[in-house]
Design a protein around this motif. Structure first.
Motif, short mmCIF file in Angstrom:
data_model
loop_
_atom_site.label_atom_id
_atom_site.label_comp_id
_atom_site.label_asym_id
_atom_site.label_seq_id
_atom_site.Cartn_x
_atom_site.Cartn_y
_atom_site.Cartn_z
N ASN A 9 -18.98 14.50 -1.60
CA ASN A 9 -18.30 14.43 -2.89
C ASN A 9 -19.15 13.48 -4.40
O ASN A 9 -19.60 13.14 -3.45
N LYS A 10 -18.86 14.24 -5.21
CA LYS A 10 -19.66 13.52 -6.12
C LYS A 10 -19.24 12.94 -7.47
O LYS A 10 -18.34 13.93 -8.28
N ILE A 11 -19.32 12.13 -7.26
CA ILE A 11 -17.78 11.17 -8.76
C ILE A 11 -19.00 10.35 -9.76
O ILE A 11 -19.26 9.57 -9.69
N GLY A 12 -19.58 10.78 -11.21
CA GLY A 12 -20.30 9.87 -11.62
C GLY A 12 -21.87 9.84 -10.90
O GLY A 12 -21.97 10.90 -10.77
N ALA A 13 -22.01 8.85 -11.00
CA ALA A 13 -23.57 8.67 -10.22
C ALA A 13 -23.34 8.17 -8.93
O ALA A 13 -24.63 7.70 -7.65
N ILE A 14 -21.81 8.47 -8.15
CA ILE A 14 -21.83 8.23 -7.05
C ILE A 14 -21.46 9.12 -6.16
O ILE A 14 -20.62 10.14 -6.35
N SER A 15 -22.47 9.18 -4.69
CA SER A 15 -22.17 10.79 -3.82
C SER A 15 -21.30 10.16 -2.66
O SER A 15 -21.95 9.12 -2.12
N THR A 16 -20.47 10.55 -2.07
CA THR A 16 -19.61 10.02 -1.22
C THR A 16 -20.30 10.87 0.44
O THR A 16 -19.76 12.59 -0.33
N ILE A 17 -20.15 11.00 1.56
CA ILE A 17 -20.71 11.36 2.15
C ILE A 17 -19.38 11.38 3.46
O ILE A 17 -19.36 10.36 3.82
N ILE A 18 -19.05 12.20 3.61
CA ILE A 18 -17.50 12.11 5.12
C ILE A 18 -17.27 13.20 6.31
O ILE A 18 -17.85 13.98 6.03
N ILE A 19 -18.25 11.82 6.84
CA ILE A 19 -17.72 12.99 8.57
C ILE A 19 -16.72 13.69 8.33
O ILE A 19 -15.84 12.60 8.91
N ASN A 20 -16.34 14.30 8.85
CA ASN A 20 -14.89 15.53 8.43
C ASN A 20 -15.58 16.07 9.95
O ASN A 20 -14.68 17.22 10.50
N ARG A 21 -15.03 14.84 11.55
CA ARG A 21 -14.42 15.57 12.54
C ARG A 21 -13.17 14.78 13.33
O ARG A 21 -13.56 13.99 14.36
N PRO A 22 -11.91 14.32 12.79
CA PRO A 22 -11.61 13.22 13.30
C PRO A 22 -10.55 13.46 14.32
O PRO A 22 -10.37 12.82 15.35
N LYS A 23 -10.97 14.75 15.52
CA LYS A 23 -10.21 14.96 16.33
C LYS A 23 -10.79 14.97 16.95
O LYS A 23 -10.78 14.09 18.57
N LYS A 24 -12.34 14.65 16.93
CA LYS A 24 -13.58 13.81 17.88
C LYS A 24 -14.39 12.60 17.70
O LYS A 24 -15.00 11.77 17.67
N LEU A 25 -12.92 11.90 16.48
CA LEU A 25 -13.25 10.27 15.74
C LEU A 25 -14.47 10.30 15.30
O LEU A 25 -15.48 9.12 15.64
N ASN A 26 -14.96 11.39 15.18
CA ASN A 26 -15.90 11.60 14.23
C ASN A 26 -17.23 11.18 14.75
O ASN A 26 -18.54 11.27 14.15
N ALA A 27 -17.14 12.31 15.91
CA ALA A 27 -18.97 11.60 16.95
C ALA A 27 -19.91 12.79 16.01
O ALA A 27 -19.39 13.66 15.68
N LEU A 28 -20.55 11.61 16.62
CA LEU A 28 -22.49 12.81 16.11
C LEU A 28 -22.66 14.05 17.13
O LEU A 28 -23.27 13.31 18.04
N ASN A 29 -23.13 15.36 16.67
CA ASN A 29 -23.34 16.16 17.43
C ASN A 29 -24.65 17.33 17.02
O ASN A 29 -24.57 16.75 16.33
N LYS A 30 -24.65 17.90 16.97
CA LYS A 30 -26.53 18.27 16.40
C LYS A 30 -26.14 18.95 14.98
O LYS A 30 -26.97 18.78 14.41
N GLU A 31 -25.00 19.62 15.65
CA GLU A 31 -24.41 20.07 13.86
C GLU A 31 -24.33 18.62 13.31
O GLU A 31 -25.18 19.37 11.85
N THR A 32 -23.98 18.08 12.90
CA THR A 32 -23.32 16.93 12.33
C THR A 32 -24.75 16.36 12.22
O THR A 32 -24.46 15.92 10.36
N ILE A 33 -25.46 15.98 13.01
CA ILE A 33 -26.90 15.47 12.67
C ILE A 33 -27.53 16.54 11.77
O ILE A 33 -28.43 15.62 10.55
N GLU A 34 -27.51 17.57 11.45
CA GLU A 34 -28.19 18.40 10.72
C GLU A 34 -27.78 18.90 9.38
O GLU A 34 -28.15 18.34 8.26
N GLU A 35 -26.32 18.35 9.21
CA GLU A 35 -25.47 18.96 8.23
C GLU A 35 -25.34 17.24 7.29
O GLU A 35 -25.46 17.61 6.16
#
Length: 260
Positions: A9-35
């Protein structure tokens, strides 16, 4: 760009990145790291983005670690490649971005999650945050920069204790250790980070990028950080931001930095 595991998301001059895998407690997998790499690159390339905030979806976890199911059957060479590629693609990439990155640590930041938070330029934690590097409990060591960045932030002794015990520390202890800059209530986490980000956006993005480069140089082998600082300081005099900043100061007005 469309993403499957994150939200940008971007509002004004601030971009916010939200890791969105809540069922996995936002664990990092290959796809998430690439994204995440792509999202950070997209935000950093946007000349209107002055600060990036990264957080996890929900209230339980920033990132609860790596997705172990993806590498549980790896051999030694595959494990080495996993760490090397991950560090290059995400963790070192974030640390060396010219755009400031704030980690809003909501809940668990474990293993790769803490390593991601440590790669950011600084961290703010919610009061319910728990941080740790539990890799030795799996027969591993941290592989995404944890053995290097944690001692830089908290000192060798504390880092080794955290790594060897595989335990978690709470937000208050993380603040005492210097692992996080601030601790706030969960509901205040993003607004607080945004308030810091807004202060950053008022300053020269060119100068901030040079400052990040100079500070990082201190932690690189065979690099003289003082020389990097001197070079960056000198180069600042040739920027439009320097001309605007000094002119605004002398004219007693608010600077409007052009960003070059």
């Amino acid at each position: 760009m469309n993403y499957n595991t994150i939200i940008l998301n971007k509002i004004g001059a601030i971009s916010t990145i939200i890791i969105n895998r809540p069922k996995k407690l936002n664990a990092l997998n290959k796809e998430t790291i690439e994204e995440l790499h792509d999202a950070f690159k997209e935000a950093d390339s946007d000349k209107d983005t002055k600060v990036i905030i990264i957080t996890g979806s929900g209230e339980k976890a920033f990132v609860a670690g790596a997705d172990i199911s993806e590498f549980s059957d790896f051999n030694a060479s595959e494990g080495k490649m996993l760490a090397a590629k991950g560090q290059e693609q995400l963790f070192d990439f974030v640390e060396n971005l010219s755009t400031p990155v704030i980690a809003a640590v909501n809940g668990f930041a474990l293993g790769g999650g803490l390593e991601l938070a440590m790669a950011c330029h600084f961290r703010v934690a919610s009061s319910n945050a728990k941080l740790g590097l539990p890799e030795v409990s799996l027969g591993l060591i941290p592989g995404y920069g944890g053995t290097q960045r944690l001692p830089q932030l908290v000192g060798k002794g504390r880092a080794l204790e955290m790594i060897m015990t595989a335990g978690m520390i709470d937000a208050a202890k993380a603040l005492n250790y210097g692992l996080v800059n601030h601790v706030v209530d969960q509901s205040e986490l993003l607004p607080f980070c945004e308030s810091i980000a807004n202060k950053i956006t008022q300053n020269s993005s060119v100068a901030i990028a040079a400052a990040i480069n100079a500070v990082n140089a201190n932690y690189k082998t065979c690099v003289n950080g003082f020389e990097v600082e001197i070079d960056g300081f000198g180069a600042s005099f040739g920027t439009a931001d320097f001309k605007e900043g000094t002119t605004a100061f002398l004219e007693k007005r608010k600077a409007e930095f052009p960003g070059n």
